[in-house]
Design a protein around this motif. Structure first.
Motif, PDB file in Angstrom:
ATOM      1  N   ASN A  17      32.323  12.137  10.455  1.00  0.00           N
ATOM      2  CA  ASN A  17      31.641  10.853  10.418  1.00  0.00           C
ATOM      3  C   ASN A  17      32.567   9.753  10.919  1.00  0.00           C
ATOM      4  N   ALA A  18      31.950   8.678  11.389  1.00  0.00           N
ATOM      5  CA  ALA A  18      32.745   7.557  11.872  1.00  0.00           C
ATOM      6  C   ALA A  18      33.462   6.879  10.710  1.00  0.00           C
ATOM      7  N   THR A  19      34.690   6.399  10.979  1.00  0.00           N
ATOM      8  CA  THR A  19      35.474   5.697   9.964  1.00  0.00           C
ATOM      9  C   THR A  19      35.881   4.341  10.521  1.00  0.00           C
ATOM     10  N   ARG A  20      35.700   3.311   9.726  1.00  0.00           N
ATOM     11  CA  ARG A  20      36.137   1.963  10.108  1.00  0.00           C
ATOM     12  C   ARG A  20      37.619   1.836   9.735  1.00  0.00           C
ATOM     13  N   ILE A  21      38.452   1.578  10.740  1.00  0.00           N
ATOM     14  CA  ILE A  21      39.902   1.482  10.528  1.00  0.00           C
ATOM     15  C   ILE A  21      40.335   0.050  10.776  1.00  0.00           C
ATOM     16  N   THR A  22      40.974  -0.546   9.782  1.00  0.00           N
ATOM     17  CA  THR A  22      41.533  -1.886   9.907  1.00  0.00           C
ATOM     18  C   THR A  22      43.051  -1.764   9.930  1.00  0.00           C
ATOM     19  N   ALA A  23      43.677  -2.332  10.950  1.00  0.00           N
ATOM     20  CA  ALA A  23      45.134  -2.286  11.090  1.00  0.00           C
ATOM     21  C   ALA A  23      45.685  -3.700  11.034  1.00  0.00           C
ATOM     22  N   LEU A  24      46.677  -3.924  10.185  1.00  0.00           N
ATOM     23  CA  LEU A  24      47.338  -5.212  10.056  1.00  0.00           C
ATOM     24  C   LEU A  24      48.731  -5.105  10.660  1.00  0.00           C
ATOM     25  N   TYR A  25      49.020  -5.907  11.676  1.00  0.00           N
ATOM     26  CA  TYR A  25      50.370  -5.952  12.215  1.00  0.00           C
ATOM     27  C   TYR A  25      50.603  -7.256  12.957  1.00  0.00           C
ATOM     28  N   ASP A  26      51.834  -7.719  12.856  1.00  0.00           N
ATOM     29  CA  ASP A  26      52.240  -8.998  13.447  1.00  0.00           C
ATOM     30  C   ASP A  26      51.363 -10.149  12.967  1.00  0.00           C
ATOM     31  N   PHE A  73      51.014  -2.334   8.963  1.00  0.00           N
ATOM     32  CA  PHE A  73      52.261  -2.017   9.656  1.00  0.00           C
ATOM     33  C   PHE A  73      53.373  -2.987   9.321  1.00  0.00           C
ATOM     34  N   ASP A  74      53.031  -4.132   8.712  1.00  0.00           N
ATOM     35  CA  ASP A  74      54.014  -5.199   8.502  1.00  0.00           C
ATOM     36  C   ASP A  74      54.782  -5.067   7.194  1.00  0.00           C
ATOM     37  N   GLY A 129      59.190   7.535  13.438  1.00  0.00           N
ATOM     38  CA  GLY A 129      58.806   6.611  12.385  1.00  0.00           C
ATOM     39  C   GLY A 129      58.318   5.263  12.869  1.00  0.00           C
ATOM     40  N   SER A 130      58.193   5.062  14.183  1.00  0.00           N
ATOM     41  CA  SER A 130      57.793   3.760  14.713  1.00  0.00           C
ATOM     42  C   SER A 130      56.383   3.354  14.297  1.00  0.00           C
ATOM     43  N   CYS A 131      55.527   4.323  14.012  1.00  0.00           N
ATOM     44  CA  CYS A 131      54.133   4.017  13.669  1.00  0.00           C
ATOM     45  C   CYS A 131      53.899   4.009  12.163  1.00  0.00           C
ATOM     46  N   ARG A 132      54.959   3.877  11.392  1.00  0.00           N
ATOM     47  CA  ARG A 132      54.829   3.866   9.935  1.00  0.00           C
ATOM     48  C   ARG A 132      53.966   2.700   9.478  1.00  0.00           C
ATOM     49  N   ALA A 133      53.082   2.960   8.524  1.00  0.00           N
ATOM     50  CA  ALA A 133      52.235   1.917   7.950  1.00  0.00           C
ATOM     51  C   ALA A 133      51.908   2.292   6.508  1.00  0.00           C
TER      52      ALA A 133
END
Length: 364
Positions: free
Chosen positions: A272-281, A362-363, A317-321
């Motif tokens: 199923n589709a998943t809504r992904i919210t990413a916080l960075y900068d 990510f922040d 580890g650059s994509c750590r969140a």
């Protein structure tokens, strides 16, 4: 120690074009690349031993991202120098060896990463490297010896032949400068007549530790960098010998190859589709993961190519969140320890969403 800009003052997605000032051949398959840092960016690129930068290389078929440890030249801990080894025939390492020259420019992110020696005075730091894994450990050895006159450092470098030992001359000079506090051993895996030969296994490690007078326990810390086979073997042997998990720090170097699949037993890609919210900068990005997309990062990169990432192999580890809301399952990865996973962190290149919504920061 170098003064280092607080993490919040350097955005993980910032990138800067720096001029190449020198390219020095180290071995048949490796070069040292020195970059000029303008006065206005000195604070941005201040770094501590063990940190890495991400190089973004643009070419006709797309963008390559590779992470490289900062390894300053002797006598100039503030200089920005990268040791780059050839990986795949068409990767950035091959470009650096065959085409990169003084006067060119490289696009880099500010230094980052969590690989470091503990903040303490005195004790014995035992550093064990495989191949190009010596790069961050050489910087860490020099930094510890320079900044802590009460510590002792031992560096074991496993490498096929003496001719392939990166930074051997510099490490020999470091040994001369700190003859009473620094021990350097090369273990050659393909030179049978060498004084120390063969791969490092549990029995061999025990002999090396005895020769170094390095007893696992209070006052002794370990830092490992190299391929997974070496670091896993050494970590297991050290743990069985009594070393506490928090006294063993490790980092893998990337293969530079095609990103491996994300093996998560019993967790197929969501249907199923998943809504992904990413916080960075300080910004909020929202995407909808398509059914069957393997990872959070794959979904985010469709619309947001600036999302923090590099190796896509669960190593750098650059994509750590941090997972703020929702739930993910994380596949095989090598950058996060148990405490970080327990605190809710994941690597987005190794994580699959579970449920209808996931928010990652990510922040933090």
């Amino acid at each position: 120690m170098n003064s280092v800009v607080p993490a919040g003052a350097r955005r993980r997605t910032d990138r800067h074009r720096l001029p190449v000032t020198a390219v020095q051949r180290l071995t048949e398959d490796a070069v040292a690349v020195t970059l000029g840092v303008p006065e206005a960016l000195r604070d941005t690129f201040a770094h501590r031993p063990g940190e890495h930068v991400i190089v973004r290389h643009h070419r006709a078929d797309g963008e390559l991202r590779r992470s490289y440890s900062v390894c300053p030249p002797p006598g100039d801990p503030g200089a920005l120098r990268l040791v780059i080894k050839r990986g795949s025939p068409d990767g950035f390492g091959a470009h650096a060896l065959t085409a990169l020259k003084a006067g060119d420019h490289l696009e880099l992110t500010p230094p980052g990463g969590t690989f470091a020696l503990p903040e303490r005075t005195g004790g014995h730091h035992v550093l064990i490297a495989g191949g190009s894994g010596v790069t961050p450990l050489a910087a860490m050895a020099a930094g510890a010896l320079r900044d802590d006159p009460d510590c002792r450092v031992s560096l074991v470098h496993s490498v096929p032949t003496a001719a392939e030992a990166l930074l051997a001359d510099e490490l020999a000079l470091l040994k001369d400068a700190f003859v009473d506090r620094f021990t350097l051993l090369h273990v050659l895996t393909r030179e049978a007549g060498a004084a120390l030969a063969g791969r490092i296994d549990a029995a061999g490690l025990a002999r090396l530790l005895a020769a170094l007078d390095a007893r696992p326990g209070p006052g002794t810390t370990f830092a490992l960098c190299g391929p997974a086979g070496l670091t896993d073997t050494v970590r297991t042997a050290l743990t069985e010998a009594g070393a506490a998990p928090e006294e063993i720090r490790s980092e893998l170097f990337t293969s530079g190859g095609v990103p491996a699949p994300v093996p998560v037993p019993g967790a197929p890609p969501t249907a199923n589709a998943t809504r992904i919210t990413a916080l960075y900068d300080g910004h909020r990005r929202v995407v909808t993961a398509r059914p069957g997309e393997p990872t959070l990062l794959d979904a985010l990169l469709r619309d947001h190519p600036d999302v923090p990432h590099a190796c896509r192999e669960g190593i750098c580890g650059s994509c750590r969140a941090k997972v703020v809301t929702g739930e993910v399952v994380t596949g095989v990865q090598y950058a996060l320890d148990g405490a970080q996973l327990a605190a809710g962190y994941t690597l987005t290149c190794r994580a699959r969403p579970l449920g209808a919504e996931v928010t990652v920061d990510f922040d933090t």
